[in-house]
Design a protein around this motif. Structure first.
Motif, PDB file in Angstrom:
ATOM      1  N   MET A   1       0.857  -1.176   0.000  1.00  0.00           N
ATOM      2  CA  MET A   1       0.000   0.000   0.000  1.00  0.00           C
ATOM      3  C   MET A   1       0.900   1.235   0.000  1.00  0.00           C
ATOM      4  SD  MET A   1      -2.985   1.045   2.705  1.00  0.00           S
ATOM      5  CE  MET A   1      -4.039  -0.255   2.100  1.00  0.00           C
ATOM      6  N   SER A   2       0.561   2.185  -0.837  1.00  0.00           N
ATOM      7  CA  SER A   2       1.368   3.402  -0.933  1.00  0.00           C
ATOM      8  C   SER A   2       1.174   4.276   0.296  1.00  0.00           C
ATOM      9  CB  SER A   2       0.996   4.189  -2.193  1.00  0.00           C
ATOM     10  OG  SER A   2      -0.278   4.773  -2.033  1.00  0.00           O
ATOM     11  N   ASP A   3       2.124   5.166   0.527  1.00  0.00           N
ATOM     12  CA  ASP A   3       2.017   6.099   1.652  1.00  0.00           C
ATOM     13  C   ASP A   3       0.796   6.996   1.511  1.00  0.00           C
ATOM     14  OD1 ASP A   3       4.285   5.069   2.816  1.00  0.00           O
ATOM     15  OD2 ASP A   3       5.599   6.705   2.159  1.00  0.00           O
ATOM     16  N   SER A   4       0.492   7.405   0.277  1.00  0.00           N
ATOM     17  CA  SER A   4      -0.664   8.287   0.091  1.00  0.00           C
ATOM     18  C   SER A   4      -1.970   7.542   0.362  1.00  0.00           C
ATOM     19  CB  SER A   4      -0.670   8.903  -1.310  1.00  0.00           C
ATOM     20  OG  SER A   4      -0.789   7.900  -2.298  1.00  0.00           O
ATOM     21  N   THR A   5      -2.046   6.262   0.008  1.00  0.00           N
ATOM     22  CA  THR A   5      -3.244   5.478   0.307  1.00  0.00           C
ATOM     23  C   THR A   5      -3.384   5.273   1.807  1.00  0.00           C
ATOM     24  OG1 THR A   5      -3.131   4.357  -1.831  1.00  0.00           O
ATOM     25  CG2 THR A   5      -4.438   3.285  -0.091  1.00  0.00           C
ATOM     26  N   ALA A   6      -2.291   4.961   2.478  1.00  0.00           N
ATOM     27  CA  ALA A   6      -2.329   4.782   3.930  1.00  0.00           C
ATOM     28  C   ALA A   6      -2.758   6.074   4.622  1.00  0.00           C
ATOM     29  CB  ALA A   6      -0.964   4.321   4.438  1.00  0.00           C
ATOM     30  N   TRP A   8      -4.657   8.402   3.270  1.00  0.00           N
ATOM     31  CA  TRP A   8      -6.075   8.573   2.955  1.00  0.00           C
ATOM     32  C   TRP A   8      -6.940   7.720   3.884  1.00  0.00           C
ATOM     33  CZ3 TRP A   8      -9.244   4.650   0.916  1.00  0.00           C
ATOM     34  CH2 TRP A   8     -10.523   5.064   0.543  1.00  0.00           C
ATOM     35  N   VAL A   9      -6.525   6.479   4.129  1.00  0.00           N
ATOM     36  CA  VAL A   9      -7.257   5.597   5.041  1.00  0.00           C
ATOM     37  C   VAL A   9      -7.267   6.187   6.446  1.00  0.00           C
ATOM     38  CG1 VAL A   9      -7.263   3.322   6.157  1.00  0.00           C
ATOM     39  CG2 VAL A   9      -6.812   3.508   3.696  1.00  0.00           C
ATOM     40  N   ARG A  14     -10.001   8.448  11.063  1.00  0.00           N
ATOM     41  CA  ARG A  14      -9.990   9.441  12.153  1.00  0.00           C
ATOM     42  C   ARG A  14     -11.200  10.379  12.066  1.00  0.00           C
ATOM     43  NH1 ARG A  14      -4.024   9.332  11.598  1.00  0.00           N
ATOM     44  NH2 ARG A  14      -3.282   8.384  13.543  1.00  0.00           N
ATOM     45  N   ALA A  15     -11.626  10.698  10.859  1.00  0.00           N
ATOM     46  CA  ALA A  15     -12.802  11.557  10.695  1.00  0.00           C
ATOM     47  C   ALA A  15     -14.052  10.867  11.246  1.00  0.00           C
ATOM     48  CB  ALA A  15     -12.997  11.923   9.222  1.00  0.00           C
ATOM     49  N   VAL A  16     -14.187   9.568  11.035  1.00  0.00           N
ATOM     50  CA  VAL A  16     -15.333   8.830  11.567  1.00  0.00           C
ATOM     51  C   VAL A  16     -15.288   8.802  13.088  1.00  0.00           C
ATOM     52  CG1 VAL A  16     -16.456   6.560  11.697  1.00  0.00           C
ATOM     53  CG2 VAL A  16     -15.656   7.443   9.494  1.00  0.00           C
ATOM     54  N   ILE A  17     -14.111   8.547  13.652  1.00  0.00           N
ATOM     55  CA  ILE A  17     -13.977   8.518  15.108  1.00  0.00           C
ATOM     56  C   ILE A  17     -14.359   9.881  15.696  1.00  0.00           C
ATOM     57  CG2 ILE A  17     -12.332   8.313  17.014  1.00  0.00           C
ATOM     58  CD1 ILE A  17     -10.846   6.197  15.257  1.00  0.00           C
ATOM     59  N   GLY A  18     -13.886  10.952  15.095  1.00  0.00           N
ATOM     60  CA  GLY A  18     -14.218  12.294  15.579  1.00  0.00           C
ATOM     61  C   GLY A  18     -15.691  12.618  15.431  1.00  0.00           C
ATOM     62  N   ALA A  19     -16.274  12.257  14.291  1.00  0.00           N
ATOM     63  CA  ALA A  19     -17.702  12.514  14.075  1.00  0.00           C
ATOM     64  C   ALA A  19     -18.548  11.728  15.081  1.00  0.00           C
ATOM     65  CB  ALA A  19     -18.092  12.147  12.645  1.00  0.00           C
ATOM     66  N   HIS A  20     -18.156  10.500  15.356  1.00  0.00           N
ATOM     67  CA  HIS A  20     -18.869   9.664  16.332  1.00  0.00           C
ATOM     68  C   HIS A  20     -18.838  10.327  17.702  1.00  0.00           C
ATOM     69  CE1 HIS A  20     -19.664   6.357  19.083  1.00  0.00           C
ATOM     70  NE2 HIS A  20     -20.010   5.582  18.068  1.00  0.00           N
ATOM     71  N   THR A  21     -17.669  10.738  18.117  1.00  0.00           N
ATOM     72  CA  THR A  21     -17.497  11.349  19.438  1.00  0.00           C
ATOM     73  C   THR A  21     -18.352  12.602  19.566  1.00  0.00           C
ATOM     74  OG1 THR A  21     -15.257  10.470  19.580  1.00  0.00           O
ATOM     75  CG2 THR A  21     -15.778  12.325  21.007  1.00  0.00           C
ATOM     76  N   GLN A  22     -18.299  13.477  18.582  1.00  0.00           N
ATOM     77  CA  GLN A  22     -19.050  14.727  18.665  1.00  0.00           C
ATOM     78  C   GLN A  22     -20.556  14.490  18.608  1.00  0.00           C
ATOM     79  OE1 GLN A  22     -17.555  17.988  16.439  1.00  0.00           O
ATOM     80  NE2 GLN A  22     -15.476  17.671  17.176  1.00  0.00           N
ATOM     81  N   THR A  79      -4.441   1.235  11.175  1.00  0.00           N
ATOM     82  CA  THR A  79      -3.717   0.252  10.375  1.00  0.00           C
ATOM     83  C   THR A  79      -4.603  -0.203   9.223  1.00  0.00           C
ATOM     84  OG1 THR A  79      -2.570  -0.524  12.357  1.00  0.00           O
ATOM     85  CG2 THR A  79      -2.519  -1.966  10.430  1.00  0.00           C
ATOM     86  N   PRO A  80      -4.242   0.139   7.981  1.00  0.00           N
ATOM     87  CA  PRO A  80      -4.986  -0.410   6.842  1.00  0.00           C
ATOM     88  C   PRO A  80      -4.789  -1.923   6.798  1.00  0.00           C
ATOM     89  CG  PRO A  80      -3.632   1.467   6.179  1.00  0.00           C
ATOM     90  CD  PRO A  80      -3.201   1.076   7.558  1.00  0.00           C
ATOM     91  N   THR A  81      -5.870  -2.673   6.545  1.00  0.00           N
ATOM     92  CA  THR A  81      -5.764  -4.129   6.526  1.00  0.00           C
ATOM     93  C   THR A  81      -6.006  -4.719   5.142  1.00  0.00           C
ATOM     94  OG1 THR A  81      -8.081  -4.299   7.208  1.00  0.00           O
ATOM     95  CG2 THR A  81      -6.406  -4.374   8.956  1.00  0.00           C
ATOM     96  N   THR A  82      -6.877  -4.085   4.367  1.00  0.00           N
ATOM     97  CA  THR A  82      -7.164  -4.496   2.989  1.00  0.00           C
ATOM     98  C   THR A  82      -7.470  -3.226   2.205  1.00  0.00           C
ATOM     99  OG1 THR A  82      -9.554  -4.702   3.358  1.00  0.00           O
ATOM    100  CG2 THR A  82      -8.215  -6.676   3.785  1.00  0.00           C
ATOM    101  N   ASP A  83      -7.835  -3.384   0.936  1.00  0.00           N
ATOM    102  CA  ASP A  83      -8.204  -2.210   0.138  1.00  0.00           C
ATOM    103  C   ASP A  83      -9.419  -1.490   0.700  1.00  0.00           C
ATOM    104  OD1 ASP A  83      -6.107  -2.644  -1.581  1.00  0.00           O
ATOM    105  OD2 ASP A  83      -7.332  -3.601  -3.138  1.00  0.00           O
TER     106      ASP A  83
END
Length: 132
Positions: A1-6, A8-9, A14-22, A79-83
């Motif tokens: 997996m490329s650095d840019s893909t990692a 992006w993941v 992190r955006a989902v975790i933050g949205a959930h918390t708020q 940690t990205p695990t798959t695509d």
């Protein structure tokens, strides 16, 4: 997996975790539930797993804030695990404001599994543990 893909993941997770918390701290139950896959599972100490949107909605309605509260989530490692999959571990501290001010209620840990579906990262499983 490329650095840019990692990157992006990690950004999406992190955006989902933050949205959930708020959303949870604001009592926006439907917004919280929308961050989970339809077959999601939430595991909390001392309870049976909560499975699926209907059960999650009922649980989060029951946890709607009755006084000001704040979940502070940090030290998140993604940690990205798959695509279309990733995991994240985070520390969480839960505060509530009472008559004497803000106080720590719970210190814990999230272990999340995410799935990328239809252009969106969603929580597929959240396992919460509490520190003694």
């Amino acid at each position: 997996m490329s650095d840019s893909t990692a990157a992006w993941v990690a950004t999406g997770v992190r955006a989902v975790i933050g949205a959930h918390t708020q959303a949870q701290d604001a009592g926006r139950t439907d917004d919280v539930v929308a961050l989970y896959t339809p077959d999601a599972v939430l595991e909390l100490p001392g309870t049976d797993p909560i499975e699926g949107h209907d059960a999650l909605r009922e649980a989060f309605k029951g946890w709607a804030p009755t006084q000001p509260q704040q979940h502070l989530v940090g030290n998140t490692v993604v940690t990205p695990t798959t695509d279309d999959g990733a995991t994240a571990v985070s520390d969480v501290v839960f505060f509530q404001r009472g008559d004497t001010g803000w106080a720590v209620q719970v210190v814990g840990h999230y272990e999340d599994t995410f799935r990328h579906t239809d252009g969106t990262w969603l929580i597929q499983r959240r396992v919460t543990t509490y520190q003694a």
